[in-house]
Write a protein that holds these residues in place. Sequence first.
Motif, PDB file in Angstrom:
ATOM      1  N   PRO A   1       0.838  -1.202   0.000  1.00 25.32           N
ATOM      2  CA  PRO A   1       0.000   0.000   0.000  1.00 25.32           C
ATOM      3  C   PRO A   1       0.874   1.254   0.000  1.00 25.32           C
ATOM      4  N   LEU A   2       0.523   2.214  -0.848  1.00 23.10           N
ATOM      5  CA  LEU A   2       1.257   3.470  -0.940  1.00 23.10           C
ATOM      6  C   LEU A   2       0.296   4.599  -0.576  1.00 23.10           C
ATOM      7  N   HIS A   3       0.615   5.348   0.466  1.00 23.60           N
ATOM      8  CA  HIS A   3      -0.269   6.410   0.947  1.00 23.60           C
ATOM      9  C   HIS A   3       0.358   7.774   0.686  1.00 23.60           C
ATOM     10  N   CYS A   4      -0.471   8.695   0.195  1.00 23.28           N
ATOM     11  CA  CYS A   4      -0.030  10.047  -0.093  1.00 23.28           C
ATOM     12  C   CYS A   4      -1.055  11.018   0.484  1.00 23.28           C
ATOM     13  N   GLU A   5      -0.590  12.089   1.082  1.00 23.64           N
ATOM     14  CA  GLU A   5      -1.500  13.085   1.666  1.00 23.64           C
ATOM     15  C   GLU A   5      -1.973  14.089   0.626  1.00 23.64           C
ATOM     16  N   THR A   6      -1.010  14.715  -0.065  1.00 23.10           N
ATOM     17  CA  THR A   6      -1.353  15.764  -1.027  1.00 23.10           C
ATOM     18  C   THR A   6      -0.215  15.925  -2.026  1.00 23.10           C
ATOM     19  N   GLY A   7      -0.492  16.568  -3.141  1.00 28.03           N
ATOM     20  CA  GLY A   7       0.537  16.812  -4.144  1.00 28.03           C
ATOM     21  C   GLY A   7       0.910  15.549  -4.891  1.00 28.03           C
ATOM     22  N   THR A   8       2.180  15.459  -5.288  1.00 29.22           N
ATOM     23  CA  THR A   8       2.708  14.287  -5.981  1.00 29.22           C
ATOM     24  C   THR A   8       3.636  13.553  -5.034  1.00 29.22           C
ATOM     25  N   CYS A   9       3.413  12.267  -4.873  1.00 27.37           N
ATOM     26  CA  CYS A   9       4.276  11.434  -4.032  1.00 27.37           C
ATOM     27  C   CYS A   9       4.957  10.406  -4.924  1.00 27.37           C
ATOM     28  N   LYS A  10       6.257  10.271  -4.759  1.00 18.75           N
ATOM     29  CA  LYS A  10       7.041   9.316  -5.535  1.00 18.75           C
ATOM     30  C   LYS A  10       7.550   8.223  -4.603  1.00 18.75           C
ATOM     31  N   PHE A  11       7.369   6.987  -5.034  1.00 21.61           N
ATOM     32  CA  PHE A  11       7.785   5.833  -4.242  1.00 21.61           C
ATOM     33  C   PHE A  11       8.718   4.979  -5.090  1.00 21.61           C
ATOM     34  N   SER A  12       9.724   4.397  -4.468  1.00 18.83           N
ATOM     35  CA  SER A  12      10.633   3.482  -5.134  1.00 18.83           C
ATOM     36  C   SER A  12      10.623   2.170  -4.363  1.00 18.83           C
ATOM     37  N   GLN A  13      10.492   1.077  -5.089  1.00 19.80           N
ATOM     38  CA  GLN A  13      10.423  -0.235  -4.439  1.00 19.80           C
ATOM     39  C   GLN A  13      11.357  -1.192  -5.161  1.00 19.80           C
ATOM     40  N   GLU A  14      12.195  -1.891  -4.396  1.00 17.71           N
ATOM     41  CA  GLU A  14      13.102  -2.871  -4.973  1.00 17.71           C
ATOM     42  C   GLU A  14      12.387  -4.213  -5.122  1.00 17.71           C
ATOM     43  N   LEU A  15      12.504  -4.805  -6.312  1.00 19.93           N
ATOM     44  CA  LEU A  15      11.926  -6.125  -6.556  1.00 19.93           C
ATOM     45  C   LEU A  15      13.052  -7.132  -6.776  1.00 19.93           C
ATOM     46  N   ALA A  16      12.957  -8.256  -6.128  1.00 23.41           N
ATOM     47  CA  ALA A  16      13.917  -9.343  -6.296  1.00 23.41           C
ATOM     48  C   ALA A  16      13.694 -10.009  -7.660  1.00 23.41           C
ATOM     49  N   PRO A  17      14.633 -10.819  -8.122  1.00 22.23           N
ATOM     50  CA  PRO A  17      14.423 -11.536  -9.384  1.00 22.23           C
ATOM     51  C   PRO A  17      13.132 -12.357  -9.353  1.00 22.23           C
ATOM     52  N   TYR A  18      12.391 -12.285 -10.430  1.00 24.03           N
ATOM     53  CA  TYR A  18      11.104 -12.986 -10.615  1.00 24.03           C
ATOM     54  C   TYR A  18      10.032 -12.591  -9.605  1.00 24.03           C
ATOM     55  N   GLN A  19      10.201 -11.490  -8.915  1.00 29.78           N
ATOM     56  CA  GLN A  19       9.208 -11.046  -7.932  1.00 29.78           C
ATOM     57  C   GLN A  19       8.126 -10.226  -8.618  1.00 29.78           C
ATOM     58  N   THR A  20       6.874 -10.500  -8.268  1.00 31.33           N
ATOM     59  CA  THR A  20       5.741  -9.698  -8.700  1.00 31.33           C
ATOM     60  C   THR A  20       5.153  -9.021  -7.476  1.00 31.33           C
ATOM     61  N   THR A  21       4.917  -7.721  -7.608  1.00 30.53           N
ATOM     62  CA  THR A  21       4.370  -6.947  -6.502  1.00 30.53           C
ATOM     63  C   THR A  21       3.196  -6.129  -7.002  1.00 30.53           C
ATOM     64  N   GLN A  22       2.151  -6.101  -6.219  1.00 22.77           N
ATOM     65  CA  GLN A  22       0.977  -5.264  -6.503  1.00 22.77           C
ATOM     66  C   GLN A  22       1.106  -3.995  -5.690  1.00 22.77           C
ATOM     67  N   PHE A  23       0.973  -2.853  -6.349  1.00 23.62           N
ATOM     68  CA  PHE A  23       1.049  -1.562  -5.679  1.00 23.62           C
ATOM     69  C   PHE A  23      -0.337  -0.939  -5.650  1.00 23.62           C
ATOM     70  N   ASP A  24      -0.818  -0.615  -4.459  1.00 25.18           N
ATOM     71  CA  ASP A  24      -2.127   0.011  -4.273  1.00 25.18           C
ATOM     72  C   ASP A  24      -1.900   1.430  -3.763  1.00 25.18           C
ATOM     73  N   GLY A  25      -2.251   2.428  -4.600  1.00 25.89           N
ATOM     74  CA  GLY A  25      -2.027   3.818  -4.258  1.00 25.89           C
ATOM     75  C   GLY A  25      -3.272   4.489  -3.707  1.00 25.89           C
ATOM     76  N   PHE A  26      -3.108   5.181  -2.580  1.00 28.52           N
ATOM     77  CA  PHE A  26      -4.202   5.875  -1.903  1.00 28.52           C
ATOM     78  C   PHE A  26      -3.840   7.348  -1.730  1.00 28.52           C
ATOM     79  N   CYS A  27      -4.782   8.240  -1.970  1.00 31.13           N
ATOM     80  CA  CYS A  27      -4.620   9.654  -1.639  1.00 31.13           C
ATOM     81  C   CYS A  27      -5.614   9.978  -0.533  1.00 31.13           C
TER      82      CYS A  27
END
Length: 107
Positions: free
Chosen positions: A28-54
């Motif tokens: 889960p990625l939470h942002c209060e206001t404006g533009t929020c930038k997130f960086s996430q490291e993924l391991a080899p063959y890793q699949t990740t779901q990103f859920d963004g909330f404002c």
Amino acid sequence: MKVVLSTLILCGTLSVMAGAAVAKQVVPLHCETGTCKFSQELAPYQTTQFDGFCAGKSAAEFSMRCHPVNGMTCTSPHPINPYWTCDCTNWSTGQKANVQIDLYCDN
């Protein structure tokens, strides 16, 4: 017969373990206001779901962008009220990779 049964049990156990090892992570990625930038490291063959909330907004009131790097794919972000979501997979066989996710809360 005992050997066959033991082999079947072992194969079934390994299948369950392998399935658990490739379970998709949800971040889960939470942002209060404006533009929020997130960086996430993924391991080899890793699949990740990103859920963004404002904060305090429905999915119709903001947007999201997923930036894959070489060797990685991401689905197009799409809204599932109250958040946006995308899935990213690192297809590399031996290297970690970073994906960037941007939330635009002031559309």
